[in-house]
Motif scaffolding. Structure first.
Motif, PDB file in Angstrom:
ATOM      1  N   MET A 186      31.203 -11.679  43.107  1.00  0.00           N
ATOM      2  CA  MET A 186      30.839 -11.514  44.504  1.00  0.00           C
ATOM      3  C   MET A 186      31.451 -12.608  45.362  1.00  0.00           C
ATOM      4  O   MET A 186      31.161 -12.723  46.522  1.00  0.00           O
ATOM      5  CB  MET A 186      29.324 -11.634  44.661  1.00  0.00           C
ATOM      6  N   ILE A 187      32.220 -13.456  44.745  1.00  0.00           N
ATOM      7  CA  ILE A 187      32.570 -14.680  45.439  1.00  0.00           C
ATOM      8  C   ILE A 187      34.050 -14.676  45.720  1.00  0.00           C
ATOM      9  O   ILE A 187      34.853 -14.967  44.862  1.00  0.00           O
ATOM     10  CB  ILE A 187      32.259 -15.883  44.557  1.00  0.00           C
TER      11      ILE A 187
ATOM     12  N   HIS B  57      30.282  -3.964  48.412  1.00  0.00           N
ATOM     13  CA  HIS B  57      30.192  -5.347  48.898  1.00  0.00           C
ATOM     14  C   HIS B  57      31.588  -6.007  48.847  1.00  0.00           C
ATOM     15  O   HIS B  57      32.014  -6.636  49.824  1.00  0.00           O
ATOM     16  CB  HIS B  57      29.179  -6.109  48.038  1.00  0.00           C
ATOM     17  N   GLU B  58      32.279  -5.832  47.718  1.00  0.00           N
ATOM     18  CA  GLU B  58      33.612  -6.452  47.604  1.00  0.00           C
ATOM     19  C   GLU B  58      34.582  -5.867  48.627  1.00  0.00           C
ATOM     20  O   GLU B  58      35.414  -6.581  49.187  1.00  0.00           O
ATOM     21  CB  GLU B  58      34.172  -6.269  46.184  1.00  0.00           C
TER      22      GLU B  58
ATOM     23  N   HIS C 176      34.282  -7.681  51.829  1.00  0.00           N
ATOM     24  CA  HIS C 176      35.110  -8.902  51.911  1.00  0.00           C
ATOM     25  C   HIS C 176      36.547  -8.537  52.290  1.00  0.00           C
ATOM     26  O   HIS C 176      37.207  -9.230  53.054  1.00  0.00           O
ATOM     27  CB  HIS C 176      35.141  -9.614  50.554  1.00  0.00           C
TER      28      HIS C 176
ATOM     29  N   GLU D 215      28.962 -13.608  52.894  1.00  0.00           N
ATOM     30  CA  GLU D 215      28.334 -12.769  51.875  1.00  0.00           C
ATOM     31  C   GLU D 215      27.366 -11.776  52.508  1.00  0.00           C
ATOM     32  O   GLU D 215      27.269 -10.628  52.085  1.00  0.00           O
ATOM     33  CB  GLU D 215      27.602 -13.633  50.841  1.00  0.00           C
TER      34      GLU D 215
ATOM     35  N   HIS E 293      25.095 -17.745  48.529  1.00  0.00           N
ATOM     36  CA  HIS E 293      24.899 -16.305  48.705  1.00  0.00           C
ATOM     37  C   HIS E 293      23.470 -16.131  49.239  1.00  0.00           C
ATOM     38  O   HIS E 293      22.640 -17.009  49.018  1.00  0.00           O
ATOM     39  CB  HIS E 293      25.008 -15.569  47.368  1.00  0.00           C
TER      40      HIS E 293
END
Ligand SMILES: [Zn+2]
Length: 431
Positions: free
Chosen positions: A1-2, A299-300, A303, A380, A423
């Protein structure tokens, strides 16, 4: 997630040279790490089912209740221990820097480099290699506790000591090589441009950071892990369909065998331009439901579509880097006037100054931890919101938040979350 973990790692290589931090490690997954595992939620709790009386807080509490108290206590202890490690890492590193300066080991490493060659850039590189190895060895006790012993205690690591140590060594070698190139360039600038080096140093460091982020997914990650194209159409088809719907020209999704090192589930967006890609780790693929995998991928994609990598690289990090160099320019002078002679450092262009640079940057990094965390957490949260809309799998997202609760405290206080979380907390994500 980062998305920014790699960039942050690259920065720390550049700056501090404690290269252990970019390393992960490898070994086949060990069985029997179930002790700390959160349940894989298969049914949506009744309070979280759609209904005319749907209540967000009640639904969130219902999800929180799915987690065994013992697992939550364990993850709270693990995560809160991490707060103290931020402090111990900082203090331990500071003591090492002060030792190298006051015992004049740094000056001696420079003298040794000068005896080996008369060629200045090569002297800088040799010093950097000596410095990297010595700080690696001196830092080993804390690094072993933090990266190996403690991870095993909490059932998060999957490897034995040998492969773990080998990965740390690979990280060290990458740090020597990549960090060495940057350090040679920076000292070249300091020697040639004694007044404006900090401006040009910022520019060179920026370009170096961009280069590192660019090569990370293609050249650095494979040094530690096997990255392959994900071939299961049951997983890839909904993902690629979501990608098309969100204007992402992706033909492939990648998977990485993170289970060699860890039981953590995760995914990330890395690289940029031609090397930008979404990678899911095999723990997520093995334990996540299709809904959870889609929620995480959404979610990705957030980003990706919200250009977080570009915003970090072109807006956030340039500011951080220029402030760091301005701080160095002022504080190095100040320190050298007071202690330069005692430490046998001849001036700004002397490589023996490196431990002092590391010390000043680590103070800066320590003090600004809440700012870095808040910048990361804000992105995030944006990605979470984007992912919910893109994937339309809110219960999959809740399940993902519970899985991440294996290593991240689920319900911190608001100030705790603001200062120490990179996060959003599990509770906030579910809500
Ligand atoms: Zn993320």
């Amino acid at each position: 997630m980062i998305s920014r973990l790699r960039a942050a790692c690259a920065l720390s290589v550049l700056f501090v040279g404690f290269s252990a931090c970019i390393a992960s490690a490898q070994q086949p997954p060990a069985a029997g790490n179930q002790a700390n595992e959160m349940p894989s939620v298969t049914t949506v709790p009744s309070a979280a089912q759609p209904s005319p009386n749907f209540n967000v807080d009640a639904a969130t509490e219902a999800y929180m209740a799915e987690m065994p108290a013992s697992s939550r206590a364990r993850s709270d202890a693990y995560f809160e221990g991490g707060y103290w490690l931020i402090l111990w890492d900082f203090l331990y590193g500071a003591v090492i820097s002060l030792l190298l300066l006051n015992l004049r080991w740094s000056a001696r490493m420079r003298d040794l480099a000068e005896r080996i060659t008369r060629f200045k850039p090569l002297q800088t590189f040799i010093y950097w290699a000596e410095y990297s190895v010595l700080t690696f060895v001196l830092g080993a006790p804390l690094a072993i506790y933090e990266g190996y012993t403690r991870e095993r205690q909490y059932g998060l690591a999957t490897q034995t000591f040998g492969p773990w140590a080998w990965d740390q060594t690979k990280g060290l070698l990458i740090g020597i090589f990549l960090g060495g190139l940057l350090v040679m360039a920076l000292f070249g600038l300091v020697r040639r441009l004694p007044r404006t080096w900090w401006i040009w140093g910022s520019v060179v460091t920026m370009l170096f950071l961009i280069f590192t982020v660019l090569i990370t997914p293609v050249y650095l990650v494979p040094i530690f892990n096997k990255v392959t194209k994900l071939n299961d159409p049951k997983v890839t088809e909904p993902i690629l369909s979501m990608a098309r719907a969100n204007g992402i020209a992706a033909k492939d999704v990648y998977q990485v065998d993170a289970s060699r090192q860890t039981t953590r589930m995760s995914a990330n967006v890395s690289g940029f331009g031609q090397t930008m890609r979404i990678t899911l780790n095999d723990n997520l693929l093995r334990r996540g439901s299709p809904e959870e995998i889609q929620a995480v991928t959404g979610h990705e994609m957030g980003h990706y579509v919200l250009n977080h990598i570009y915003k970090d690289l072109l807006l956030f990090f340039p500011v951080v880097i220029v402030i760091s160099f301005a701080l160095l320019r002022w504080s190095l002078d100040w320190c050298l006037q007071r202690w330069g002679e005692k430490w046998q450092i001849r001036g700004m262009g002397d490589v023996a100054i490196v431990p002092l640079v590391a010390l000043i940057l680590s103070i800066f990094g320590f003090v600004t931890t809440p700012i870095f965390n808040t910048q990361a957490r804000t992105e995030e949260r944006e990605a979470d919101m984007y992912g919910l809309n893109a994937a339309r799998q809110p219960d999959g997202a809740a399940q993902g938040a519970i899985h991440l609760g294996e290593f991240r405290k689920m319900r911190p206080g608001p100030i705790e979350e603001c200062i120490l979380f990179d996060h959003p907390s599990g509770y906030n994500r579910i809500q």
